[in-house]
Structures are given as structure tokens and as C-alpha cells.
Enzyme design. Sequence first.
Site, PDB file in Angstrom:
ATOM      1  N   HIS A  55      -2.865  -1.052  -3.660  1.00  0.00           N
ATOM      2  CA  HIS A  55      -3.818  -0.897  -2.562  1.00  0.00           C
ATOM      3  C   HIS A  55      -5.129  -0.283  -3.051  1.00  0.00           C
ATOM      4  CE1 HIS A  55      -5.345  -0.360   1.422  1.00  0.00           C
ATOM      5  NE2 HIS A  55      -5.336   0.960   1.334  1.00  0.00           N
ATOM      6  N   ASP A  79      -3.151  10.129   2.642  1.00  0.00           N
ATOM      7  CA  ASP A  79      -4.183   9.151   2.999  1.00  0.00           C
ATOM      8  C   ASP A  79      -5.519   9.859   3.171  1.00  0.00           C
ATOM      9  OD1 ASP A  79      -5.378   6.759   3.688  1.00  0.00           O
ATOM     10  OD2 ASP A  79      -4.776   6.873   5.787  1.00  0.00           O
TER      11      ASP A  79
HETATM   12  C1  HEM Z   1      -6.817   4.355  -0.128  1.00  0.00           C
HETATM   13  C2  HEM Z   1      -3.058   3.888   2.891  1.00  0.00           C
HETATM   14  C3  HEM Z   1      -5.257   0.105   5.006  1.00  0.00           C
HETATM   15  C4  HEM Z   1      -9.256   1.068   2.471  1.00  0.00           C
HETATM   16  C5  HEM Z   1      -5.599   4.524   0.477  1.00  0.00           C
HETATM   17  C6  HEM Z   1      -4.570   5.416   0.030  1.00  0.00           C
HETATM   18  C7  HEM Z   1      -3.524   5.301   0.878  1.00  0.00           C
HETATM   19  C8  HEM Z   1      -3.880   4.302   1.861  1.00  0.00           C
HETATM   20  C9  HEM Z   1      -2.202   6.067   0.844  1.00  0.00           C
HETATM   21  C10 HEM Z   1      -4.676   6.339  -1.210  1.00  0.00           C
HETATM   22  C11 HEM Z   1      -5.274   7.677  -0.918  1.00  0.00           C
HETATM   23  C12 HEM Z   1      -6.702   7.643  -0.465  1.00  0.00           C
HETATM   24  O1  HEM Z   1      -7.630   7.601  -1.267  1.00  0.00           O
HETATM   25  O2  HEM Z   1      -6.892   7.630   0.743  1.00  0.00           O
HETATM   26  C13 HEM Z   1      -3.324   2.795   3.703  1.00  0.00           C
HETATM   27  C14 HEM Z   1      -2.371   2.227   4.623  1.00  0.00           C
HETATM   28  C15 HEM Z   1      -2.985   1.153   5.212  1.00  0.00           C
HETATM   29  C16 HEM Z   1      -4.318   1.061   4.663  1.00  0.00           C
HETATM   30  C17 HEM Z   1      -0.961   2.751   4.860  1.00  0.00           C
HETATM   31  C18 HEM Z   1      -2.456   0.196   6.235  1.00  0.00           C
HETATM   32  C19 HEM Z   1      -1.186  -0.131   6.294  1.00  0.00           C
HETATM   33  C20 HEM Z   1      -6.536   0.026   4.499  1.00  0.00           C
HETATM   34  C21 HEM Z   1      -7.524  -0.947   4.875  1.00  0.00           C
HETATM   35  C22 HEM Z   1      -8.644  -0.679   4.138  1.00  0.00           C
HETATM   36  C23 HEM Z   1      -8.356   0.469   3.311  1.00  0.00           C
HETATM   37  C24 HEM Z   1      -7.337  -2.046   5.916  1.00  0.00           C
HETATM   38  C25 HEM Z   1      -9.990  -1.361   4.112  1.00  0.00           C
HETATM   39  C26 HEM Z   1     -10.554  -1.968   5.127  1.00  0.00           C
HETATM   40  C27 HEM Z   1      -8.949   2.064   1.573  1.00  0.00           C
HETATM   41  C28 HEM Z   1      -9.897   2.627   0.616  1.00  0.00           C
HETATM   42  C29 HEM Z   1      -9.177   3.542  -0.166  1.00  0.00           C
HETATM   43  C30 HEM Z   1      -7.820   3.548   0.366  1.00  0.00           C
HETATM   44  C31 HEM Z   1     -11.365   2.295   0.497  1.00  0.00           C
HETATM   45  C32 HEM Z   1      -9.716   4.385  -1.322  1.00  0.00           C
HETATM   46  C33 HEM Z   1      -9.710   3.578  -2.603  1.00  0.00           C
HETATM   47  C34 HEM Z   1     -10.278   4.396  -3.758  1.00  0.00           C
HETATM   48  O3  HEM Z   1     -11.506   4.390  -3.911  1.00  0.00           O
HETATM   49  O4  HEM Z   1      -9.494   5.042  -4.466  1.00  0.00           O
HETATM   50  N1  HEM Z   1      -5.147   3.840   1.599  1.00  0.00           N
HETATM   51  N2  HEM Z   1      -4.483   2.073   3.765  1.00  0.00           N
HETATM   52  N3  HEM Z   1      -7.068   0.863   3.552  1.00  0.00           N
HETATM   53  N4  HEM Z   1      -7.723   2.645   1.391  1.00  0.00           N
HETATM   54 FE1  HEM Z   1      -6.095   2.338   2.549  1.00  0.00          FE
END
Ligand code: HEM
Length: 299
Positions: free
Chosen positions: A214, A142
Site C-alpha cells: 500500500h 494509520d
Molecule cells: C499509508 C491504511 C486507503 C493513501 C497508509 C498506511 C496505512 C494505511 C496503515 C501506513 C501508515 C501511514 O503512513 O499512514 C489504509 C487503509 C486503507 C487505505 C486500511 C483502506 C482500506 C488509502 C487510499 C489512499 C491512501 C484510498 C489514497 C487515496 C495513503 C498514503 C499513505 C498511506 C498517501 C502514505 C504513503 C507514504 O508516503 O508513506 N495507509 N489506507 N490510503 N495511505 Fe492508506
Amino acid sequence: HSQSLIPQPGLLAEPGRSAHYLEMNLHPDADTAEICTALDRARQSRPEVYIAVAFGADAWQRLQPAWHPADLQSFGELRGNNGYTMPATQRDVFFWIHGEDQGEVMNAVLQVHEAMRDVAATLLDLNGFKNREARDLTGFVDGTANPKGDKRLDAAVIPEGETGAGGSYVFSQKWRHHLQAFNQLSVHEQEQVIGRTKQDNVELEGDAMPPTSHVSRTDVKIDGVGQKIYRRSTPYGGAEEHGLYFLAFACNLRRISVQLERMLGNSGDGYSDHLMKYSTALTGAYWFMPSQSDLNALL
Ligand code: HEM
Ligand code: MG
């Protein structure tokens, strides 16, 4: 960013091994002096721990009636076309306490809590930790697509010339994972939920990237501008209940709300985030984290 617009300590200090989150409601007679004193004392006696404070919209209006950041509002419940809801649990004050050493973080937590005891009720009291390779408890790394270097400030900090410049809009959301269900998926299916490979953490490309992943839902451009936010989430919990305390900083609130609506299937393209099948949002709040100088001016 000019020198006078200094964010609170620790915004860019990553990655600590330990974090603690306190969400509090202020008693009606609480004033800014008590909060700032609590903060200053704890910072002075725990220099190895970062302590930042942020405020909900109502609390900010009460503590600093002279000005209000343009986007600042309370978080309201969001209902998704995907059948899921993101609940609102807006509170007054948020302390983000983090560092390398879990014991020192806890000592700072106790100190802040003790100093706030007469003026606030604590409604969320949660310890988070860094897992190996910054992996979430799903096993996926993450934070990879977070902006790097100075780009973090562009994404996370309100620009000069705007009300609240040097501060940040903050969103916190406690998610509970359903790991039994997630772990029943094959690794390939899990990767389609997230949008990256699990072991090597490579973003899926072209036809291999589902619009319901996601990453697809949160990697957003508006008028050619990437809606980048700066995420500092950590896993939390124990054997029975565990998940991610999602924590993000942004230069405006729309960057965050746009991503949430896309996750919920409310953006008009018919897609929603399949991660929501395996994790449930339990809390949600917007905060304003003033710059250090605006915080000092509260006193
Ligand atoms: C990307 C996990 C909730 C916004 C990611 C990634 C994972 C992850 C594994 C891919 C690696 C990375 O680039 O960080 C989770 C989990 C969540 C969660 C387990 C809740 C259960 C959220 C929420 C938001 C969010 C609520 C927005 C308000 C983002 C963004 C990216 C991302 C902006 C990067 C996308 C990109 O430009 O590639 N998240 N996330 N995430 N997440 Fe989450
Ligand atoms: Mg991308």
C-alpha cells in the site's frame, strides 16, 4: 498562506477521539441560507466540536454559480486492471463532525441533521473513532506519513491565486475490511501488504519493500514532487461490518486520483495494491470544502 484564506475549523485539529460523517443529497429547492444557518447554529452551541461542510461538484455549481474550483468534478466509478472496482456514490453535501467526546459529537450530529431535515436526505450516516495509537482495525498505525506542521496546509489547501484558494479538495471512501482473511496472513505477510512493520511501524526498505504494498502504491512523485495529501481517516463499524472511512484533503485532485489509479493497477507498471484483496471500497465521492470566508460569502 495569507490570513484571509482561513480553512474551516478543525482541518488541522488532530487527533479527536470521535468523528461522524454525513453525506446528503439536497432537495431541489434547498438554498445556501438553510445550510449555513444549520452550520452556524450547531457551531455556536457546540464549540468543543469541529463541524466542516463540503460540497459535490453539482451542488457547488448550484449554490455558487459565480465560480468553480478548477479541478472540482463528481467522482466516477474506477475500474482496475486488478479486477476490483471503486464505486462512485457522489452526493451533494458532506458534513465532517469531529472532536474529543463522542457524546458531544453526537449532539452536534443530531443538531445538524435536524436543521437539514427539510432540505436534504441523508444517505451516509457513519460514526468513526480513534483506536489506540491511531491504529486501523488491521492493527497497523494509520497516518504516520502524513505531512506535519505547516506542510499539512501545503498538501491540503488550494494555494493563493487559484480559484477556491484556502479551500480543499476532499475525497471520502468507505472501505469494508475482511479481517478474517487479513488475520490469516502471518505478520510478515501483513507487513508486505501495508509496507510498514506492524508493531514498531517502520517503513520497509529497499528489497524488503514490495512494489505491491500500500505504501509503494500511494507514495508517489511526479516530476520530483511528492504527491502529498493530508489524511484524516478513522476506523468505523461493529462486530459484523467494519473498516476504514478514508478521508483525505488535497491542494489538487490529481494527487488523489493518481494514488487511486496506482492502487487499482492502472498506472502502467503492472502493479496494484494488495491491500485491495482484504478491503472493499463501498463508496467514493469528491468534495470541495470552501475556506471559511468563501463559505461566509455563500450567505
Ligand atoms: C499509508 C491504511 C486507503 C493513501 C497508509 C498506511 C496505512 C494505511 C496503515 C501506513 C501508515 C501511514 O503512513 O499512514 C489504509 C487503509 C486503507 C487505505 C486500511 C483502506 C482500506 C488509502 C487510499 C489512499 C491512501 C484510498 C489514497 C487515496 C495513503 C498514503 C499513505 C498511506 C498517501 C502514505 C504513503 C507514504 O508516503 O508513506 N495507509 N489506507 N490510503 N495511505 Fe492508506
Ligand atoms: Mg516514503
